[in-house]
Design an enzyme around this catalytic site. Structure first.
Site, short mmCIF file in Angstrom:
data_model
loop_
_atom_site.label_atom_id
_atom_site.label_comp_id
_atom_site.label_asym_id
_atom_site.label_seq_id
_atom_site.Cartn_x
_atom_site.Cartn_y
_atom_site.Cartn_z
N ASN A 100 67.17 76.41 -45.99
CA ASN A 100 65.95 76.76 -46.71
C ASN A 100 64.82 76.96 -45.71
O ASN A 100 64.71 76.23 -44.72
CB ASN A 100 65.55 75.64 -47.68
CG ASN A 100 66.43 75.59 -48.90
OD1 ASN A 100 66.86 76.62 -49.40
ND2 ASN A 100 66.71 74.40 -49.39
N HIS A 113 75.23 71.21 -36.15
CA HIS A 113 74.27 72.30 -35.99
C HIS A 113 74.36 73.05 -34.65
O HIS A 113 73.71 74.08 -34.49
CB HIS A 113 72.84 71.83 -36.21
CG HIS A 113 72.62 71.13 -37.51
ND1 HIS A 113 73.03 71.65 -38.72
CD2 HIS A 113 72.07 69.91 -37.79
CE1 HIS A 113 72.73 70.80 -39.69
NE2 HIS A 113 72.16 69.74 -39.15
N GLU A 119 61.75 60.76 -51.43
CA GLU A 119 62.33 61.82 -52.25
C GLU A 119 63.76 61.49 -52.67
O GLU A 119 64.51 60.88 -51.91
CB GLU A 119 62.36 63.14 -51.47
CG GLU A 119 61.00 63.68 -51.12
CD GLU A 119 61.10 64.92 -50.24
OE1 GLU A 119 62.23 65.37 -49.96
OE2 GLU A 119 60.05 65.44 -49.83
N CYS A 165 64.66 68.89 -47.14
CA CYS A 165 64.46 67.46 -46.98
C CYS A 165 63.07 67.14 -46.42
O CYS A 165 62.68 67.64 -45.37
CB CYS A 165 65.53 66.89 -46.05
SG CYS A 165 65.51 65.11 -45.95
#
EC number: 2.1.1.192
Length: 364
Positions: free
Chosen positions: A308, A234, A107, A351
């Site tokens: 997302n 994170h 991608e 991703c």
């Protein structure tokens, strides 16, 4: 350029009959020409054809002799990426699913900003880091990309932008894979696209992000190149970070911070911390305070990411009000923080999500 030594060192590199001509740095092209009885000034002509005129075949390099063109064709391939899927968001974000010459897919994402066009590139086919929120890891790691395959992602997007007289102005290495697990090819890619004779994208307009491969952070600190550096954090404490990112069990938060401090001592450059907000996991005010305490002595910026929703994973989005409260708390504690603008939320922009969807179709 992929040498026998590189292949021995990097067992996940492909074993193609010919390597990509886009895998050669400018200095490597010059040396290759000398080694093959050619004048090294031809490197400038070849790079002009590849990166300014952006030809698709070596035969189009008409100011080179037929003999030299044949030598180039005998040794190198013009890496081409086949567009399998192209999704365009209402905000202008375009996600490409490209097929490589061995049939694997990767991608690449084009993101449009007020300040220019940014391309997010992939460095591996799949990933073995195992982040529990990421679709890229679902199929594991298949192989690493050659530098030329990473360069070709940028070039393919640039050729699409040529139709509207636009250019790629920024590159982020945040696509599928862990860049620091394909370190040498990543560094060759950086030096190629940054070169004045190539795409001439300024070092400060390029960002590389790692999940925290500590030995490579020390290596990166020694590189003589001013690329922006980001770390996927994170979680400020081991319990949360290990839950989200299993790599933390090998390279825990304390060791990671030690490596980042070394990087800053060597480079005097700011570090960006990527902090994805996951509902009920790491998005409460206490987590903001833990984060601020962890990084308070660093020259850094926190990029808060409203994650997302990824159907393949079970994490939920943090409510907008909570995101703003988290940002406000960091700023109150003296931390430079911003919320990343959501892009591509109406397409498979997370991703690895588009690639995972295509793999599901293929295996039905």
């Amino acid at each position: 350029m992929i040498t026998a030594e590189k292949k021995k060192k990097n067992k996940f590199l492909p074993n193609f009959e010919k390597q990509s001509i886009y895998s050669l740095r400018y200095d490597e092209m010059q040396q290759w020409l000398i080694d093959h009885g050619q004048q090294k000034f031809r490197a400038k002509q070849i790079f002009e054809w590849l990166y300014q005129k952006r030809v698709n075949t070596i035969d189009e390099m008409t100011n080179l002799s037929k003999e030299l063109r044949q030598i180039l064709k005998d040794h190198f391939a013009m890496t081409t990426l086949t567009t399998v899927v192209k999704q365009e968001s209402k905000d202008g974000t375009i996600k490409f699913l490209f097929e490589l010459q061995d049939g694997y897919t990767i991608e690449t994402v084009l993101m449009r900003h007020e300040y220019g066009n940014s391309v997010c590139v992939t460095t591996q086919v799949g990933c073995r880091i195992g982040c529990t929120f990421c679709a890229s890891t679902l199929g594991g790691l298949k192989r690493n990309l050659e530098a030329g395959e990473i360069v070709s992602q940028v070039l393919t997007v640039q050729k699409a932008l040529d139709e509207t007289n636009e250019r790629v102005s920024q590159i982020v290495i945040m696509g599928i894979g862990e860049p620091f697990e394909n370190y040498d090819e990543m560094m060759d890619f950086l030096r190629i696209v940054n070169d004045d004779n190539s795409l001439n994208i300024g070092a400060r307009h390029i960002t590389v992000s790692t999940s925290g491969i500590i030995p490579r952070i020390y290596d990166f600190a020694e590189e003589d190149i001013q690329i922006n550096f980001a770390v996927s954090l994170h979680g400020a404490k081991d319990e949360i970070r290990s839950r989200l990112m299993p790599i933390n069990r090998a390279y825990n938060v304390d060791k990671l911070m030690e490596a980042i401090r070394y990087y800053q001592e060597k480079t005097n450059r700011r570090v960006t911390f990527e902090y994805g907000l996951f509902g009920g996991v790491n998005d409460q005010l206490e987590h903001a305070r833990d984060l601020a305490h962890l990084i308070k002595d660093l020259n850094c910026h926190v990029n808060l990411i409203p994650v997302n929703h990824v159907p393949e994973r079970n994490y939920v989005k943090t409510p907008k009000d909570d995101i703003f409260k988290f940002e406000k708390e960091l700023k109150r504690l003296g931390i430079n923080a911003t919320i990343r603008r959501e892009q591509g939320s109406d397409i498979d922009a997370a991703c690895g999500q588009l690639r995972a969807k295509e793999r599901q179709v293929e295996t039905r």
